[in-house]
Design an enzyme around this catalytic site. Structure first.
Site, short mmCIF file in Angstrom:
data_model
loop_
_atom_site.label_atom_id
_atom_site.label_comp_id
_atom_site.label_asym_id
_atom_site.label_seq_id
_atom_site.Cartn_x
_atom_site.Cartn_y
_atom_site.Cartn_z
CB CYS A 1 -0.92 0.00 1.23
SG CYS A 1 -1.96 1.47 1.29
CE LYS B 1 -1.89 -6.91 -4.25
NZ LYS B 1 -1.82 -5.45 -4.10
CG ASP C 1 -1.19 -2.62 -16.09
OD1 ASP C 1 -1.89 -1.95 -15.29
OD2 ASP C 1 -0.13 -2.18 -16.58
#
Ligand SMILES: Cc1cc2nc3c(=O)[nH]c(=O)nc-3n(C[C@H](O)[C@H](O)[C@H](O)COP(=O)(O)O)c2cc1C
Length: 368
Positions: free
Chosen positions: A121, A173, A240
């Site tokens: 983040c 992540k 993407d």
């Protein structure tokens, strides 16, 4: 997620599938594992159920702050909702302390298939509190957090064996760093002993903390990390992924080979914005079909979310989308009408009317 909560949810809610079993099944047919990204505000149960109906194998919850989750029943109830028949779910936490993360992990895993630590983040409030992407500069702390979570899960009788019904995953992540050597060091530290890695898989978002989401992902960095680590541990690409037919990663074999796990060293694909616009993305629908809108509305009726959130989701699903193919279900004016509606009943009626108008078929949205 205390015993009262567990009684409310009943016996059947405890998941029995280790996420690595999902990887095994996908790898056997050389196909990517399809996942729904953690999305603050948007990855609520109704949305996760919808994408699951359209081919998502594993969904992440939005990032939940460990500190709040550990201390407040209200936070637990509002941040993490599950169902009697849960789809495979990873609960993602924002944490910067081994005990906080491990406590969250033990509270969450009776209701989830695994836990994940957010090290990506980029928001300033998160980084200022040493959460999210700030953790990319604290690899030893991240190692200690995942190690502590593993140990706490073991103490509570959860294990890491993929064949066990009590098997649970621990994962991270991450974003990449400008100096990719730092990211390599980070991953090596967090994996620890490759024969018994501390994490079960890693999701890589190949943008740095300061790269805007409008800049394409760094495929070169991804390929490098994939060739270094893809053989040691399953890797997900986050970034993407807008259409299954035009993935942002090249095959490492021939240029015109379709990307697959065996020619990319990537085990799974994670989508955020692509799924928001088209929950049927992984079912190979180039644009959002009306059936996905109906499915979402049905799931909202069963697992309600605030009206404004419903309107946001519908606006995204009915808009032009992120893929190359554009086929908005509603035009801009119609979406504005949708956003202006003041009640759920009005939203259901409006969507029903629009569906009949556009498809010539009676809408099914009001027949929950
Ligand atoms: C609305 C929104 C909320 C997000 N919330 C989270 C989050 O809670 N945790 C996290 O790790 N990433 C979060 N992300 C980042 C996504 O998971 C993903 O890594 C990023 O959007 C790139 O993927 P995409 O190109 O498929 O959107 C969020 C992204 C969006 C668009």
């Amino acid at each position: 997620m205390d015993s009262a909560r567990s009684e409310t949810l009943g016996e059947g809610v405890c998941p029995t599938l280790h996420p690595l079993k999902i990887f095994d099944a996908a790898r056997a047919s050389d196909r990517f594992v399809y996942t729904c990204a953690p999305m603050v505000r948007y990855g609520k149960l109704a949305f996760r159920q919808t994408v699951h109906e359209y081919g998502v194998d594993l969904s992440w919850t939005p990032m939940i702050l460990s500190k709040e989750f550990n201390r407040s029943q209200v936070a637990r109830d509002s941040d993490f909702t599950t169902s009697r028949n849960p789809n495979p779910t990873i609960v993602q936490f924002g944490a910067n302390d081994p005990q906080e993360f491990s406590r969250s992990a033990t509270l969450a895993v009776p209701f989830a298939n695994g836990v994940d630590l957010n090290c990506g983040c980029p928001q300033s409030w998160a980084c200022a509190s040493s959460l999210g992407a700030a953790l990319m500069d604290k690899r030893e702390l991240v190692r200690d957090m995942v190690a502590e979570a593993r140990e706490a899960l073991r103490r509570d009788g959860w294990d890491r064996d993929r064949e066990s019904k009590r098997g649970r995953s621990v994962s991270v992540k991450i974003r990449i760093q400008k100096d990719l050597r730092k990211t390599v060091d980070f991953i090596n530290t967090v994996i620890g002993n490759p024969d018994e890695p501390l994490v079960d898989f890693i999701t890589i978002h190949p943008r740095t903390r300061s790269t805007p989401s409008t800049t394409p992902i760094n495929t070169e960095a991804l390929a490098l990390l994939a060739s270094e680590f893809g053989g040691k541990i399953p890797l997900f690409l986050s970034g993407d992924v807008f259409a299954v037919s035009s993935l942002p990663i090249p095959s490492q074999t021939a240029e015109d080979d379709a990307p697959r796990p065996s020619n990319t060293n990537i085990a799974g694909l994670m989508a955020a914005r692509g799924l928001l616009c088209n929950p049927a993305l992984f079912a190979d629908h180039p644009t959002c079909p009306w059936s996905a809108v109906e499915s979402f509305m049905r799931n909202v009726a069963r697992a309600p979310i605030p009206l404004r959130l419903v309107q946001y989701h519908l606006g995204e699903m009915c808009g032009p989308g992120m893929g190359a193919e554009k086929g908005a279900l509603l035009d801009k004016k119609e979406r504005m009408v949708l956003h202006g509606l003041e009640s759920m009943l009005d939203v259901v009626d409006f969507m029903d009317e629009m569906r009949s108008l556009k498809t010539g078929r009676a809408g099914g949205l009001s027949r929950f």
